[in-house]
Design a protein around this motif. Structure first.
Motif, PDB file in Angstrom:
ATOM      1  N   ALA A 406      52.008  37.868 -53.543  1.00 48.21           N
ATOM      2  CA  ALA A 406      52.548  36.762 -54.327  1.00 48.21           C
ATOM      3  C   ALA A 406      52.620  35.486 -53.487  1.00 48.21           C
ATOM      4  O   ALA A 406      52.323  34.379 -53.978  1.00 48.21           O
ATOM      5  CB  ALA A 406      53.931  37.126 -54.864  1.00 48.21           C
ATOM      6  N   THR A 407      52.974  35.627 -52.221  1.00 46.36           N
ATOM      7  CA  THR A 407      53.033  34.475 -51.328  1.00 46.36           C
ATOM      8  C   THR A 407      51.654  33.868 -51.136  1.00 46.36           C
ATOM      9  O   THR A 407      51.494  32.642 -51.094  1.00 46.36           O
ATOM     10  CB  THR A 407      53.627  34.888 -49.966  1.00 46.36           C
ATOM     11  N   ILE A 408      50.637  34.717 -51.022  1.00 42.30           N
ATOM     12  CA  ILE A 408      49.263  34.222 -50.881  1.00 42.30           C
ATOM     13  C   ILE A 408      48.862  33.407 -52.101  1.00 42.30           C
ATOM     14  O   ILE A 408      48.289  32.313 -51.983  1.00 42.30           O
ATOM     15  CB  ILE A 408      48.288  35.392 -50.669  1.00 42.30           C
ATOM     16  N   ALA A 409      49.150  33.928 -53.287  1.00 40.20           N
ATOM     17  CA  ALA A 409      48.791  33.210 -54.514  1.00 40.20           C
ATOM     18  C   ALA A 409      49.447  31.834 -54.557  1.00 40.20           C
ATOM     19  O   ALA A 409      48.815  30.836 -54.935  1.00 40.20           O
ATOM     20  CB  ALA A 409      49.199  34.035 -55.731  1.00 40.20           C
ATOM     21  N   ASP A 410      50.710  31.770 -54.150  1.00 36.53           N
ATOM     22  CA  ASP A 410      51.402  30.474 -54.129  1.00 36.53           C
ATOM     23  C   ASP A 410      50.821  29.550 -53.063  1.00 36.53           C
ATOM     24  O   ASP A 410      50.632  28.349 -53.296  1.00 36.53           O
ATOM     25  CB  ASP A 410      52.900  30.686 -53.866  1.00 36.53           C
ATOM     26  N   ALA A 411      50.549  30.100 -51.897  1.00 36.59           N
ATOM     27  CA  ALA A 411      50.077  29.288 -50.781  1.00 36.59           C
ATOM     28  C   ALA A 411      48.674  28.741 -51.009  1.00 36.59           C
ATOM     29  O   ALA A 411      48.349  27.637 -50.549  1.00 36.59           O
ATOM     30  CB  ALA A 411      50.120  30.102 -49.488  1.00 36.59           C
ATOM     31  N   LEU A 412      47.827  29.530 -51.724  1.00 37.47           N
ATOM     32  CA  LEU A 412      46.442  29.093 -51.933  1.00 37.47           C
ATOM     33  C   LEU A 412      46.291  28.162 -53.133  1.00 37.47           C
ATOM     34  O   LEU A 412      45.227  27.545 -53.302  1.00 37.47           O
ATOM     35  CB  LEU A 412      45.529  30.304 -52.115  1.00 37.47           C
ATOM     36  N   GLY A 413      47.310  28.059 -53.954  1.00 40.52           N
ATOM     37  CA  GLY A 413      47.216  27.190 -55.125  1.00 40.52           C
ATOM     38  C   GLY A 413      46.796  25.765 -54.797  1.00 40.52           C
ATOM     39  O   GLY A 413      45.876  25.218 -55.427  1.00 40.52           O
ATOM     40  N   PRO A 414      47.416  25.112 -53.809  1.00 39.61           N
ATOM     41  CA  PRO A 414      47.053  23.727 -53.478  1.00 39.61           C
ATOM     42  C   PRO A 414      45.651  23.548 -52.896  1.00 39.61           C
ATOM     43  O   PRO A 414      45.191  22.413 -52.740  1.00 39.61           O
ATOM     44  CB  PRO A 414      48.128  23.326 -52.448  1.00 39.61           C
ATOM     45  N   VAL A 415      44.969  24.646 -52.557  1.00 35.54           N
ATOM     46  CA  VAL A 415      43.603  24.524 -52.027  1.00 35.54           C
ATOM     47  C   VAL A 415      42.698  23.844 -53.047  1.00 35.54           C
ATOM     48  O   VAL A 415      41.816  23.051 -52.696  1.00 35.54           O
ATOM     49  CB  VAL A 415      43.049  25.919 -51.655  1.00 35.54           C
ATOM     50  N   SER A 416      42.925  24.126 -54.322  1.00 30.69           N
ATOM     51  CA  SER A 416      42.056  23.579 -55.367  1.00 30.69           C
ATOM     52  C   SER A 416      42.133  22.059 -55.452  1.00 30.69           C
ATOM     53  O   SER A 416      41.188  21.412 -55.909  1.00 30.69           O
ATOM     54  CB  SER A 416      42.393  24.199 -56.723  1.00 30.69           C
ATOM     55  N   THR A 417      43.240  21.473 -55.006  1.00 35.04           N
ATOM     56  CA  THR A 417      43.381  20.014 -55.052  1.00 35.04           C
ATOM     57  C   THR A 417      43.078  19.369 -53.714  1.00 35.04           C
ATOM     58  O   THR A 417      43.119  18.141 -53.587  1.00 35.04           O
ATOM     59  CB  THR A 417      44.809  19.633 -55.480  1.00 35.04           C
ATOM     60  N   GLY A 418      42.815  20.180 -52.715  1.00 35.50           N
ATOM     61  CA  GLY A 418      42.561  19.651 -51.380  1.00 35.50           C
ATOM     62  C   GLY A 418      43.818  19.374 -50.585  1.00 35.50           C
ATOM     63  O   GLY A 418      43.753  18.822 -49.481  1.00 35.50           O
ATOM     64  N   ALA A 419      44.969  19.779 -51.119  1.00 34.64           N
ATOM     65  CA  ALA A 419      46.227  19.523 -50.427  1.00 34.64           C
ATOM     66  C   ALA A 419      46.404  20.405 -49.199  1.00 34.64           C
ATOM     67  O   ALA A 419      47.207  20.094 -48.313  1.00 34.64           O
ATOM     68  CB  ALA A 419      47.404  19.724 -51.382  1.00 34.64           C
ATOM     69  N   THR A 420      45.689  21.510 -49.155  1.00 35.80           N
ATOM     70  CA  THR A 420      45.706  22.378 -47.980  1.00 35.80           C
ATOM     71  C   THR A 420      44.367  23.084 -47.895  1.00 35.80           C
ATOM     72  O   THR A 420      43.482  22.872 -48.737  1.00 35.80           O
ATOM     73  CB  THR A 420      46.870  23.400 -48.050  1.00 35.80           C
TER      74      THR A 420
END
Length: 450
Positions: A406-420
């Motif tokens: 669940a933490t991975i799913a939350d952490a990778l979410g901003p990847v799609s916007t380039g935020a991380t």
């Protein structure tokens, strides 16, 4: 401390004496509902009219058919099945609450990635003395997965090695070869975009921690292992970082989509040829047939691309079943579990409604002959998946696997916007997991396994 209860199999609530456990299990091993999720499960284990009744909770598709076949094959043991919500949709919480309330069923459903988390509650019986005679009959990676801490806490049923499902008709039309390595996969992804600017070779689902764990497993860099009396955590190890950097490049360059797998938009993209492949596991056979029935003869299955010459592949799913530490009928429960995992009737029954992928080696041969496949083209599905099943490296799931996903799913979410980026997100996941484990009172170390 590791958190495993060393005396779970000899709980004060367990019976003090048992009659010929080994003889009962071996004699019975070859013998040829539903309820609302979140409610209170009731029913009594025990003997009625000469029949031992066993309570079981599971969400596995078709478990009612397996139970019916077992119950009709003999009169000594009767399994009473209660269907509960799938594990991460409430099933694990329901089982954990029942363990704490001392009202757990005799048999609990524990997927490999959740087993250590359930075992650390002290609610599972140590089955080492009861089923270790079966060890050599299982896929090595499946057997290792039920032995966190060196004791056997469950009996494997099925096992899901990863594979690459692809549109063979589109690959052939574009003159693209099946990628055997991840380097070739990137070149194939570029060729797909050249052939159709709106198409992608696959999607890399940023919302699925279990998927990412399977990809990291292939890299041979376990996120957890046990060193002495402590859990050693390495979610941001070198192998995982190689996976993270590779897919960051694939996503940021537009060579791979980043949408979730299994959604309606995903099915639409597959149906209209905007996605030419899927990174999945054995369950993908049934998933594609159900989602895209009109695509018969278009899809093929290939091994997951490898990191260079290393033949390892990943694993994504699979179920095992444990016996409650407080069960009053553990022998009867194990009679059913040995049947469920080893009897050839089980893959024959399963072949009627699913793609059987047994963890028991002899039953994989039965499944191959029982399952009729006219959907896929190319190399025979069982040839590919049987070989893949032998290439899964050793992997130890941790006592917080589910929350880590669940933490991975939350952490990778901003990847799609380039935020991380995926690598930066995985570093944060590592730190978060270590903190969560220590907060539970578990002994944790960090560092290299070499």
């Amino acid at each position: 401390m590791l958190g495993f209860s060393s005396d779970a199999g000899d709980s004060a609530h367990a019976p003090r004496t048992h009659r010929s456990r080994r003889s009962l299990l071996r004699t019975s091993a070859g013998l040829g509902a539903a309820l609302l999720a979140g409610g209170t499960l009731t029913g009594c284990s025990g003997r009625t009219s000469g029949t031992v009744r066993v309570r079981m909770w599971s969400w596995l598709t078709g478990m009612d058919r397996y139970v019916a076949a077992f119950n009709s094959s003999q009169r000594d043991v009767r399994v009473d099945l209660s269907v509960i919500a799938a594990g991460t949709s409430g099933g694990y919480a329901q089982q954990t609450n029942a363990i704490r309330a001392h009202n757990a069923p005799d048999i609990l459903h524990v997927e490999y990635q959740a087993l250590p988390q359930i075992a650390t509650t002290g609610g599972l019986r140590d089955l080492s003395a009861d089923v270790d005679d079966l060890a050599d009959g299982f896929l090595p990676a499946a057997w290792q997965s039920v032995r966190p801490g060196g004791k056997t806490w469950a009996v494997p049923m099925d096992f899901c090695p990863m594979a690459f499902f692809y549109r063979k008709d589109l690959f052939d039309r574009a003159g693209i070869g099946v990628p055997r390595t991840w380097e070739e996969f990137r070149r194939a992804a570029s060729a797909v975009r050249t052939a159709d600017r709106d198409a992608r070779i696959t999607t890399f689902p940023l919302n699925d921690g279990a998927f990412f764990a399977g990809m990291a497993c292939q890299a041979g860099d376990p996120w957890w292992d046990i060193a002495g009396n402590a859990w050693r955590v390495g979610i941001d190890g070198a192998g995982t970082m190689r996976v993270a950097e590779y897919w960051q490049d694939m996503v940021s360059s537009g060579l791979a989509a980043r949408d979730a797998t299994g959604t309606q938009s995903w099915i639409s993209a597959m149906h209209h040829g905007r996605l030419w492949g899927m990174l999945g596991a054995t369950w993908g056979v049934g998933m594609l047939k159900k989602s895209l029935p009109a695509h018969q003869g278009r899809w093929a299955v290939a091994p997951l691309p490898t990191w260079g010459d290393d033949p390892s592949t990943g694993v994504w799913g699979g179920s095992a079943f444990g016996v409650s530490a407080e069960s009053e009928v553990p022998e009867a429960a194990l009679t059913f579990l040995r049947w469920l995992s080893t009897d050839p009737a089980v893959p024959r029954i399963g072949s009627a409604f699913t793609f059987p992928s047994p963890a028991f080696l002899a039953n994989r041969k039965v499944a191959r002959t029982a399952y009729e496949d006219g959907y896929f083209t190319g190399d025979p599905v069982f040839d590919v998946l049987d070989e893949s099943a032998t290439r899964v490296p050793g992997w130890t799931w941790g006592p917080t696997s589910l929350s880590t996903f669940a933490t991975i799913a939350d952490a990778l979410g901003p990847v799609s916007t380039g935020a991380t980026t995926i690598p930066r997100a995985l570093h944060r996941v590592h730190t978060s997991t270590v903190a969560a484990m220590r907060a539970r009172g578990l002994a944790v170390t960090e560092g290299s396994r070499t």
